[in-house]
Design a protein around this motif. Structure first.
Motif, PDB file in Angstrom:
ATOM      1  N   PRO A  71      -4.408  -1.903  -8.147  1.00 41.18           N
ATOM      2  CA  PRO A  71      -3.068  -1.135  -7.607  1.00 41.18           C
ATOM      3  C   PRO A  71      -4.209  -0.123  -7.352  1.00 41.18           C
ATOM      4  N   GLY A  72      -3.351   0.613  -6.631  1.00 37.50           N
ATOM      5  CA  GLY A  72      -3.337   2.402  -6.237  1.00 37.50           C
ATOM      6  C   GLY A  72      -5.283   2.698  -5.646  1.00 37.50           C
ATOM      7  N   ALA A  73      -6.083   1.671  -5.720  1.00 40.89           N
ATOM      8  CA  ALA A  73      -7.494   1.733  -5.959  1.00 40.89           C
ATOM      9  C   ALA A  73      -7.361   2.312  -4.218  1.00 40.89           C
ATOM     10  N   SER A 125      -0.709   3.629  -6.146  1.00 40.30           N
ATOM     11  CA  SER A 125       0.018   1.473  -5.679  1.00 40.30           C
ATOM     12  C   SER A 125       1.594   1.238  -4.990  1.00 40.30           C
ATOM     13  N   ILE A 126       2.705   2.456  -5.186  1.00 42.83           N
ATOM     14  CA  ILE A 126       3.740   2.106  -5.030  1.00 42.83           C
ATOM     15  C   ILE A 126       4.246   2.699  -3.992  1.00 42.83           C
ATOM     16  N   ASP A 127       3.456   2.769  -2.588  1.00 43.83           N
ATOM     17  CA  ASP A 127       3.829   2.721  -1.149  1.00 43.83           C
ATOM     18  C   ASP A 127       4.137   1.740  -0.927  1.00 43.83           C
ATOM     19  N   PRO A 128       5.343   1.960  -0.207  1.00 46.07           N
ATOM     20  CA  PRO A 128       6.531   0.660   0.249  1.00 46.07           C
ATOM     21  C   PRO A 128       5.509  -0.044   0.951  1.00 46.07           C
ATOM     22  N   GLU A 129       4.828   0.256   1.891  1.00 41.37           N
ATOM     23  CA  GLU A 129       3.975  -0.402   2.768  1.00 41.37           C
ATOM     24  C   GLU A 129       3.540  -1.733   1.876  1.00 41.37           C
ATOM     25  N   LYS A 145      -2.414  -1.237   6.059  1.00 42.85           N
ATOM     26  CA  LYS A 145      -1.767  -2.485   4.812  1.00 42.85           C
ATOM     27  C   LYS A 145      -1.759  -3.719   5.416  1.00 42.85           C
ATOM     28  N   GLY A 146      -2.489  -4.610   4.467  1.00 41.72           N
ATOM     29  CA  GLY A 146      -1.953  -6.298   4.880  1.00 41.72           C
ATOM     30  C   GLY A 146      -3.398  -6.293   5.062  1.00 41.72           C
ATOM     31  N   ILE A 147      -3.997  -7.836   4.639  1.00 40.79           N
ATOM     32  CA  ILE A 147      -4.505  -8.041   5.125  1.00 40.79           C
ATOM     33  C   ILE A 147      -4.565  -9.882   5.665  1.00 40.79           C
ATOM     34  N   TYR A 170      -5.961  -1.173   1.609  1.00 39.87           N
ATOM     35  CA  TYR A 170      -5.355   0.248   0.441  1.00 39.87           C
ATOM     36  C   TYR A 170      -5.799   1.456   1.196  1.00 39.87           C
ATOM     37  N   GLY A 171      -4.927   2.548   0.293  1.00 41.43           N
ATOM     38  CA  GLY A 171      -5.635   4.016   0.828  1.00 41.43           C
ATOM     39  C   GLY A 171      -4.736   4.703   2.474  1.00 41.43           C
ATOM     40  N   ARG A 172      -5.472   4.836   2.928  1.00 38.22           N
ATOM     41  CA  ARG A 172      -4.971   5.182   4.264  1.00 38.22           C
ATOM     42  C   ARG A 172      -5.453   4.523   5.405  1.00 38.22           C
TER      43      ARG A 172
END
Length: 281
Positions: free
Chosen positions: A32-34, A182-186, A66-68, A61-63
């Motif tokens: 999480p948050g990596a 890790s708590i980014d809404p996306e 999101k989603g795979i 992750y990161g910038r």
């Protein structure tokens, strides 16, 4: 450090780049948050003295986007990293992968070995992790977004109890940075690392298990596996399996070290990684 966001088939991939020399991609783990730069904070500058170091944020992750694709996570990551190589105009590059990133590197090498020069893997995922019950560390990771949801307490427990051998090595600032990411809404809406479930879950697990892949015994890519002897996330026995199956694989088991070799034993890692990729023994 140069920062660029690339469009790879509709997936935005952020990458930081520094150094001059043979191209080297550093692929981060899936906790999480990596992110790429945070995962390799103790390695980038030293490796950049000899290599053109490219550090992407993996999808999810990161910038990056999101989603795979949950039906074939490692294949999806490998395809996007191969697309990044295309976008960078690189026919071939060295790959270094930690955990989740190690699985992405190994899958890319198996699918298209001609695109990988040399490879270093640290505790890669998909090596015996689907044939037995998950380790306590992997359970902790997979449960981060379930139950009562993400929290700083859960993340600190994962990092200090399972990710590293010596909990005091990790500063509070690193935990806080990863928690906020890790708590980014996306990310909460589409966690990138989850237990396969529903129809097709067994097929997904099979795709994520490299021990079932017959191509492993024919893989020509020179590979160095570094595995912490006290890894509580992915079992160190996976390193021996790779060394026995892969025809050009060296294994170094690192004493008093957990899942995060490049962080916990940075000096050793930097020296061995740079030497192996250059063909120095």
């Amino acid at each position: 450090m140069q920062e660029t966001t690339y469009d790879i088939g509709g997936t935005k991939i952020y990458a930081a780049e520094t150094g001059v020399g043979p191209p080297l991609l550093l692929l981060h783990g899936g906790g999480p948050g990596a992110s790429g730069v945070s995962n390799y904070a103790r390695n980038i500058a030293e490796l950049a003295e000899e290599y053109r170091v490219i550090v992407p944020d993996l999808p999810g992750y990161g910038r990056s986007t999101k989603g795979i694709d949950g039906s074939d996570p490692f294949g999806y990551l490998a395809n996007r990293i191969r697309g990044l190589l295309d976008e960078l105009g690189l026919d071939k590059a060295h790959l270094v992968g930690n955990s989740y990133g190690g699985a992405a590197a190994l899958r890319l090498a198996l699918d298209t070995p001609g695109r990988v020069d040399r490879m270093v893997l640290m505790g890669p995922g998909g090596v015996g992790t689907t044939r037995a019950l998950p380790t306590p560390g992997l359970n902790c990771l997979l449960n981060y977004y379930t139950g009562d949801g993400p929290s700083r307490r859960k993340l600190e427990r994962f990092i200090r109890n399972y990710l590293v051998f010596n909990a005091a090595d990790v500063p509070e600032s690193a935990i806080e940075e990863r928690y906020q990411a890790s708590i980014d809404p996306e990310v909460i809406a589409a966690p990138p690392l989850q237990r396969p479930s529903g129809r097709g879950a067994l097929r997904t697990l099979w795709k994520m298990d490299f021990t079932r892949d017959a191509r492993l015994s024919r893989l020509p890519v020179p590979t160095l596996v570094l595995w912490g002897a006290q890894d509580k996330v992915n079992r160190p026995s996976g390193g021996r399996m790779l060394a026995e199956r892969m025809p050009n694989c060296d294994l170094y088991q690192v004493a008093n070290t957990g899942h995060w070799v490049q962080f916990e034993r940075a000096q050793l890692f930097n020296r061995m990684c740079a030497g192996f990729l250059a063909g120095r023994r």
